[in-house]
Design an enzyme around this catalytic site. Structure first.
Site, PDB file in Angstrom:
ATOM      1  N   SER A  60       0.889  -1.055  -0.170  1.00 43.57           N
ATOM      2  CA  SER A  60       0.104   0.105  -0.060  1.00 43.57           C
ATOM      3  C   SER A  60       0.774   1.292  -0.007  1.00 43.57           C
ATOM      4  CB  SER A  60      -0.889   0.035   1.151  1.00 43.57           C
ATOM      5  OG  SER A  60      -1.518   1.144   1.329  1.00 43.57           O
ATOM      6  N   TYR A  92      -1.191  -0.278  10.189  1.00 40.02           N
ATOM      7  CA  TYR A  92      -1.067  -0.671   8.892  1.00 40.02           C
ATOM      8  C   TYR A  92      -0.104  -0.329   8.063  1.00 40.02           C
ATOM      9  CZ  TYR A  92      -3.384  -0.927   4.198  1.00 40.02           C
ATOM     10  OH  TYR A  92      -3.712  -1.185   2.739  1.00 40.02           O
TER      11      TYR A  92
HETATM   12  N1  LIG Z   1      -8.847  -0.681  -1.462  1.00 41.33           N
HETATM   13  C1  LIG Z   1      -7.735   0.082  -1.176  1.00 41.33           C
HETATM   14  O1  LIG Z   1      -7.841   1.450  -1.537  1.00 41.33           O
HETATM   15  C2  LIG Z   1      -6.603  -0.399  -0.856  1.00 41.33           C
HETATM   16  C3  LIG Z   1      -5.213   0.554  -1.140  1.00 41.33           C
HETATM   17  C4  LIG Z   1      -4.122   0.061  -0.807  1.00 41.33           C
HETATM   18  C5  LIG Z   1      -3.860  -1.579  -0.609  1.00 41.33           C
HETATM   19  N2  LIG Z   1      -4.943  -2.074  -0.318  1.00 41.33           N
HETATM   20  C6  LIG Z   1      -4.636  -3.573  -0.044  1.00 41.33           C
HETATM   21  O2  LIG Z   1      -5.430  -4.404  -1.005  1.00 41.33           O
HETATM   22  C7  LIG Z   1      -5.772  -5.520  -0.497  1.00 41.33           C
HETATM   23  C8  LIG Z   1      -7.210  -5.904  -0.890  1.00 41.33           C
HETATM   24  O3  LIG Z   1      -8.004  -4.803  -0.742  1.00 41.33           O
HETATM   25  P1  LIG Z   1      -9.809  -4.802  -0.994  1.00 41.33           P
HETATM   26  O4  LIG Z   1     -10.007  -3.322  -0.744  1.00 41.33           O
HETATM   27  O5  LIG Z   1      -9.940  -5.577  -2.016  1.00 41.33           O
HETATM   28  O6  LIG Z   1     -10.090  -5.433   0.519  1.00 41.33           O
HETATM   29  P2  LIG Z   1     -11.504  -6.237   0.951  1.00 41.33           P
HETATM   30  O7  LIG Z   1     -11.518  -5.763   2.451  1.00 41.33           O
HETATM   31  O8  LIG Z   1     -12.495  -5.297  -0.010  1.00 41.33           O
HETATM   32  O9  LIG Z   1     -11.305  -7.344   0.666  1.00 41.33           O
HETATM   33  C9  LIG Z   1     -10.369  -8.192   1.428  1.00 41.33           C
HETATM   34  C10 LIG Z   1     -10.672  -9.824   1.047  1.00 41.33           C
HETATM   35  O10 LIG Z   1      -9.686 -10.644   1.997  1.00 41.33           O
HETATM   36  C11 LIG Z   1     -10.329 -11.602   2.472  1.00 41.33           C
HETATM   37  N3  LIG Z   1      -9.634 -11.672   3.972  1.00 41.33           N
HETATM   38  C12 LIG Z   1      -9.679 -10.995   5.003  1.00 41.33           C
HETATM   39  N4  LIG Z   1      -8.561 -11.621   6.078  1.00 41.33           N
HETATM   40  C13 LIG Z   1      -8.450 -12.563   5.499  1.00 41.33           C
HETATM   41  C14 LIG Z   1      -7.679 -13.873   5.969  1.00 41.33           C
HETATM   42  N5  LIG Z   1      -7.234 -13.839   7.300  1.00 41.33           N
HETATM   43  N6  LIG Z   1      -7.417 -15.000   5.229  1.00 41.33           N
HETATM   44  C15 LIG Z   1      -7.948 -15.135   3.841  1.00 41.33           C
HETATM   45  N7  LIG Z   1      -8.757 -14.102   3.549  1.00 41.33           N
HETATM   46  C16 LIG Z   1      -9.053 -12.968   4.283  1.00 41.33           C
HETATM   47  C17 LIG Z   1     -11.636 -11.000   2.854  1.00 41.33           C
HETATM   48  O11 LIG Z   1     -12.719 -12.003   3.389  1.00 41.33           O
HETATM   49  C18 LIG Z   1     -12.039 -10.144   1.655  1.00 41.33           C
HETATM   50  O12 LIG Z   1     -12.474 -11.234   0.706  1.00 41.33           O
HETATM   51  C19 LIG Z   1      -5.638  -5.501   0.819  1.00 41.33           C
HETATM   52  O13 LIG Z   1      -4.314  -6.096   1.234  1.00 41.33           O
HETATM   53  C20 LIG Z   1      -5.393  -3.986   1.202  1.00 41.33           C
HETATM   54  O14 LIG Z   1      -4.439  -3.773   2.321  1.00 41.33           O
HETATM   55  C21 LIG Z   1      -6.336  -1.775  -0.707  1.00 41.33           C
END
Ligand SMILES: NC(=O)c1ccc[n+]([C@@H]2O[C@H](COP(=O)([O-])OP(=O)(O)OC[C@H]3O[C@@H](n4cnc5c(N)ncnc54)[C@H](O)[C@@H]3O)[C@@H](O)[C@H]2O)c1
Length: 250
Positions: free
Chosen positions: A144, A154
């Site tokens: 991120s 985080y």
């Molecule tokens: N959305 C953003 O703007 C953003 C920005 C930077 C980084 N990220 C990173 O991208 C990744 C995905 O983000 P997103 O927004 O799609 O997240 P989200 O919360 O929409 O989805 C996360 C998914 O991971 C699954 N999950 C959570 N804990 C888990 C575990 N212990 N084992 C297996 N599965 C698990 C959840 O059930 C869900 O399906 C994350 O690592 C997040 O930190 C997101």
């Protein structure tokens, strides 16, 4: 069809980025295992992609639990004969984890690092043998832009993901496994937008980014497809920011 005959193991693939990655990889010919702690949603996503002709299975697991990960990897290898691509996408990322360490409970801090950091280690080590047997592979870690700022639990967990990207790029290179990362900035995923105050979203887009629009899922998907493909065969150990220029670092 850049990934015809390849198999991808996508953690957190039930929704958000993970689902978009799974969909994009199948549209380029890959078979995909959706590894998610939310078994029902993972099954629904797998069924939806399968109904469009893709080869997709749900392999429910908690990435923080190495035994569950090992089982999910074994099921995937049995079904698709091996794994070529691992996307370490599952992560805890809500505003709660952007509070100071002193505000979060130790249990919350442990959960955060168990999923975001230990989860990457569990999945990478579990997929390594199969990739080696297939003559090589690709690992892509989702960090991120917070991992470049590092002022919250985080952010520090995502800094660790950048560190793991470098460490595993070196450790797995004898097995012809490339390891890279993507550091998304603010993206228009449902969960991220629902979680963040509108004023902060506005401030990041208007004041801090150099490209003044919200990041989209497609922005991250195209970076994923590039880094997982042979077009990036000379790139390993890198984390690519996909963040509209925020934050710029040297
Ligand atoms: N959305 C953003 O703007 C953003 C920005 C930077 C980084 N990220 C990173 O991208 C990744 C995905 O983000 P997103 O927004 O799609 O997240 P989200 O919360 O929409 O989805 C996360 C998914 O991971 C699954 N999950 C959570 N804990 C888990 C575990 N212990 N084992 C297996 N599965 C698990 C959840 O059930 C869900 O399906 C994350 O690592 C997040 O930190 C997101």
């Amino acid at each position: 069809m850049r990934f015809q005959g390849k198999t991808a193991f996508v953690t957190g693939g039930a929704v958000g980025f993970g689902r978009a990655f799974a969909r994009a990889l199948t549209s380029e010919g890959a078979a995909v295992a959706i590894a998610d702690i939310d078994a029902d949603t993972a099954e629904r996503t797998a069924a939806e992609l399968t109904s469009h002709g893709a080869q997709v299975i749900a392999v429910p697991c908690d990435v923080a639990d190495e035994h569950q990960v090992d089982r999910a990897v074994a099921v995937t290898i049995k079904r698709f004969d091996g794994i070529d691509i691992l996307i370490n996408n599952a992560g805890l990322h809500l505003t709660k984890y952007n509070q100071p360490f002193g505000v979060l409970s130790r249990d919350d801090i442990r959960d955060l690092f168990n999923v975001n950091v230990i989860g990457v280690i569990n999945c990478t080590l579990a997929c390594r043998d199969s990739m080696r047997e297939r003559g090589g592979g690709v690992v892509l870690n989702i960090s991120s832009m917070a991992g470049f700022i590092n002022i919250s639990p985080y952010g520090v967990s995502k800094l660790a993901v950048r560190g793991l990207t470098v460490a595993f790029a070196s450790e797995l290179s004898p097995d012809r496994i490339r390891v890279n990362g993507i550091a998304p900035g603010l993206m228009n995923t449902e969960n991220a937008l629902a979680d963040l105050p509108h004023s902060l979203v506005h401030d990041i887009v208007r004041e801090r980014q150099l490209v003044h629009r919200l990041g989209t899922m497609d922005d991250v998907v195209s970076a994923m497809l590039f880094l997982c493909s042979d077009e990036a065969s000379f790139i390993t150990g890198e984390t690519l920011k996909v963040s509209g220029g925020y934050p710029l670092t040297v």
